[in-house]
Enzyme design. Sequence first.
Site, PDB file in Angstrom:
ATOM      1  N   ASP A  32      28.758  -5.754  35.762  1.00 31.80           N
ATOM      2  CA  ASP A  32      29.242  -6.617  34.833  1.00 31.80           C
ATOM      3  C   ASP A  32      31.024  -6.199  35.118  1.00 31.80           C
ATOM      4  O   ASP A  32      31.353  -4.934  35.301  1.00 31.80           O
ATOM      5  CB  ASP A  32      29.140  -6.260  33.157  1.00 31.80           C
ATOM      6  CG  ASP A  32      30.008  -7.210  32.504  1.00 31.80           C
ATOM      7  OD1 ASP A  32      29.969  -8.197  32.665  1.00 31.80           O
ATOM      8  OD2 ASP A  32      30.633  -6.708  31.401  1.00 31.80           O
ATOM      9  N   GLU A  83      30.315 -12.953  33.625  1.00 34.67           N
ATOM     10  CA  GLU A  83      30.952 -12.050  34.816  1.00 34.67           C
ATOM     11  C   GLU A  83      30.013 -11.154  35.097  1.00 34.67           C
ATOM     12  O   GLU A  83      30.350  -9.990  35.546  1.00 34.67           O
ATOM     13  CB  GLU A  83      32.057 -11.635  33.913  1.00 34.67           C
ATOM     14  CG  GLU A  83      33.265 -12.467  33.553  1.00 34.67           C
ATOM     15  CD  GLU A  83      33.041 -12.533  31.915  1.00 34.67           C
ATOM     16  OE1 GLU A  83      32.510 -11.809  31.526  1.00 34.67           O
ATOM     17  OE2 GLU A  83      33.118 -13.848  31.685  1.00 34.67           O
TER      18      GLU A  83
END
Length: 335
Positions: free
Chosen positions: A209, A253
């Site tokens: 992430d 993301e």
Amino acid sequence: MQASTEPARNLRADILVVDDNPANIELLVAILGSHGYRCRVANSGARALAAARADIPDLVMLDIAMPGIDGYEVCRQLKADAATQAVPVIFLSALNGVIDKVQAFTAGGADYIGKPFQLEEVIVRVENQVRVSRMQREVEQRNAELARVNAELLEATRSLEAGNARLRKLSESDGLTGVANRRLFDGSLLDAWSAAVRAHRQIALILIDIDQCKEYNDAGGHLAGDDDLKRVAQAMESESSMAGALVARYGGEEFSVLLPDPASTDVRALAEALRARVEFEALPHRRSVVAAVVTVSVGLAVMAPTAAHEPALLIDAADQALYRAKAAGRNRVSI
Ligand SMILES: [Mg+2]
């Protein structure tokens, strides 16, 4: 016989009559002409070859005994030429001579007629050869047509397969970053899970992430964020390019690296390499509290799946590891 009942069909048959005796030519032309055949004549072997090559006939009636090039030789030359080799040849024997049948057929003759000519016999033998020759030509044309249709089908199949492959790739890749999309990841995880259960082996999943991506987007605008997502995705793909690893965009993301058979891979080292590689890319990140550049937090889970569990177990484990990496200050790997 059929010969006399189909005069209309005979009109299109073109027969080359070859004999050095004008009386024989006259007789044959009269017989054939009265049955609707179109006749051309030649009084020598050389003229016969020239006439046959200039305009390919449907049939050649060929006297054997002629001065110069005899009938056998004319026949051999017709059969040796690709343009005329399919034209049937009927040999005409000498008036008092015995036809050498072996030589006649060896030279490529289709049939022979003895002199004196019997009208019925001439017509039946001619009609027979014309019919056989027409059927052969039809078969050849149909074969050629079939080959053409086959080639077209093959070509259509190929372009269809290419189109399908393109569609499949499109439907399985993430439009922004070009790596696998969530759909392909889900399918691959399911396959890898079942295969690992069967083979009693481990399976590894890395979740990545981007740290404080929201802040990044707020600062640099969404487009800049997209650009960096691409850079991060490419960096991860090149870093985990070893056989069998699947890099996918897992969420906004978030990326995943699935290792269906990690036995020969140092997965901890890979997870750390992924983290380091993104930091090394040095993408500016003004608002991050972690660093001046874009960084990622990485969660790794390795598991020996059993039939009693679902792949979600592996995702949960990797997700918890990722959460711990974030909680511990980001830009790090947790297992
Ligand atoms: Mg003769």
